[in-house]
Scaffold this active site. Structure first.
Site, PDB file in Angstrom:
ATOM      1  N   ASP A 156       0.839  -1.192   0.000  1.00 51.11           N
ATOM      2  CA  ASP A 156       0.000   0.000   0.000  1.00 51.11           C
ATOM      3  C   ASP A 156       0.884   1.256   0.000  1.00 51.11           C
ATOM      4  OD1 ASP A 156      -2.969   0.948   0.496  1.00 51.11           O
ATOM      5  OD2 ASP A 156      -1.810   1.983   2.041  1.00 51.11           O
ATOM      6  N   TYR A 192      -1.716  11.635   2.424  1.00 55.78           N
ATOM      7  CA  TYR A 192      -2.647  11.917   1.332  1.00 55.78           C
ATOM      8  C   TYR A 192      -2.736  13.416   1.058  1.00 55.78           C
ATOM      9  CZ  TYR A 192      -4.107   7.076   1.964  1.00 55.78           C
ATOM     10  OH  TYR A 192      -4.121   5.707   2.054  1.00 55.78           O
ATOM     11  N   HIS A 216      -7.294  -6.554  -0.181  1.00 51.49           N
ATOM     12  CA  HIS A 216      -6.196  -5.582  -0.277  1.00 51.49           C
ATOM     13  C   HIS A 216      -5.100  -5.865   0.743  1.00 51.49           C
ATOM     14  CE1 HIS A 216      -4.268  -1.662  -0.823  1.00 51.49           C
ATOM     15  NE2 HIS A 216      -4.297  -1.488   0.482  1.00 51.49           N
TER      16      HIS A 216
END
Length: 347
Positions: free
Chosen positions: A161, A273, A327
């Site tokens: 990730d 982010y 994921h």
């Protein structure tokens, strides 16, 4: 092979698009938050007090807890194995921390000096306050300083990730540092950009949380609602959660709630982010480092089609798909992940 062409929008245009999409998804997030709190304010706002770590985080079989200073920051890490053996360095994603690599720490510590770090801003690693402190290039420099600080010249770099975003950057700009690269459920940035600009609207929808995370304070507030229920849903929910509960039982989510319920623990990770669209990394030419890309095919965050698009950006590439896997691949199907890792490392 020729590297794939992508549409490179001017920065001002890119930021304009990000702000528009953020406004749309941000409005939806605000409406959801207001409705959730008004519907049951006591349940939504009540949080369990967590003063002591759960026993799973104190398991001595996972290694020893240590601290090291690198790139001007104090990092927490867990290490196991002989320090004279090659370094295997693990980089986790969001919303995770060193514990996400528990299955791999046990498996590879007999052959490597394994180190699983808490990345910048996470858990017991220091948390810079400015969002600009979380730019990808700064995160890359963390890793290139950590390797010698841990007593090594090179490493086997293993990432998942967000850790994968950083690992791609390290391998591209500092290939002499990486003997082999193993990335899990994270596309090369150039592949992700190409996939989006080709009109894959489904991936834009899957990435809606990235735009919500551009907002101040609201993402932190939402993640805390209902005693961090979104953390539980990430790992155990029907849509995003792991398929193989034996490898990641619901009780272990308490470890993640403990870590992210600490004061200020959410802002650093979300700042990854918030800084993502402010500066774009440049990747020149194909990657030469031998690379294994592992992909859990039931990922609802990142489209599995991207996994098979990497042959033009990585010259020495092995891709392994794992079916019936979310994921959270290294926690969901650790036996398959460990098998593919060892097969690649021995090749």
């Amino acid at each position: 092979q020729t590297a794939p062409m992508a549409i490179h929008l001017p920065r001002v245009v890119l930021l304009g698009i990000v702000y528009i999409v953020t406004a749309v998804f941000g409005t939806l997030a605000i409406l959801y938050t207001v409705a959730s709190v008004l519907w049951s304010p006591r349940r939504a706002l009540t949080k369990q007090r967590r003063d002591a770590p759960p026993s799973c985080l104190l398991d001595p079989s996972l290694g020893t807890h240590n601290y090291v200073t690198a790139n001007g920051l104090k990092f927490h890490y867990v290490s196991s194995g002989d320090k004279t053996k090659p370094l295997m360095l693990f980089l986790h994603g969001f919303p995770e921390f060193w514990f996400s690599w528990r299955h791999q720490i046990k498996e590879f510590s007999k052959d490597y000096h394994v180190v699983a770090i808490d990345m910048r801003g996470y858990n017991e690693t220091e948390r810079p306050t400015k969002r600009s402190d979380y730019a990808v290039d700064i995160l890359r420099k963390d890793i290139i300083k950590l390797v010698p600080a841990l007593g090594h010249d090179t490493c086997i770099l293993v990432a998942h990730d967000w850790g994968g975003v950083v690992a791609w950057a390290v391998a591209a700009k500092n290939p002499e540092l990486v003997e082999k690269l193993i990335v899990m459920n994270c596309p090369h940035p150039r592949i992700y950009e190409m996939f989006i600009t080709e009109g894959n609207i489904g991936q834009v929808k899957k990435s809606n949380y990235m735009y919500i995370f551009q907002l101040p304070w609201l993402p932190e507030f939402i993640l805390q609602l209902h005693d961090y229920k979104l953390l539980y849903d990430c790992f155990q929910g029907k849509e995003m959660g792991v398929h193989n509960k034996a490898s990641f039982p619901p009780s272990l989510v308490e470890a993640y709630k403990y870590v992210f319920s600490k004061p200020g623990a959410l802002t650093g990770p979300i700042n990854y982010y918030r800084s993502l669209f402010t500066r774009r990394s440049k990747y020149r030419g194909p990657l030469e480092v031998p690379t294994l890309l592992i992909w859990g095919d039931d990922d609802t965050i990142l489209d599995k089609k991207m996994a098979d698009m990497h042959t033009s950006v990585v010259t020495k590439l092995v891709v392994k798909h794992i079916s019936n896997c979310s994921h959270w691949v290294q926690q969901d199907t650790p036996e398959a992940v460990n098998h593919y890792m060892r097969e690649f490392l021995n090749s």
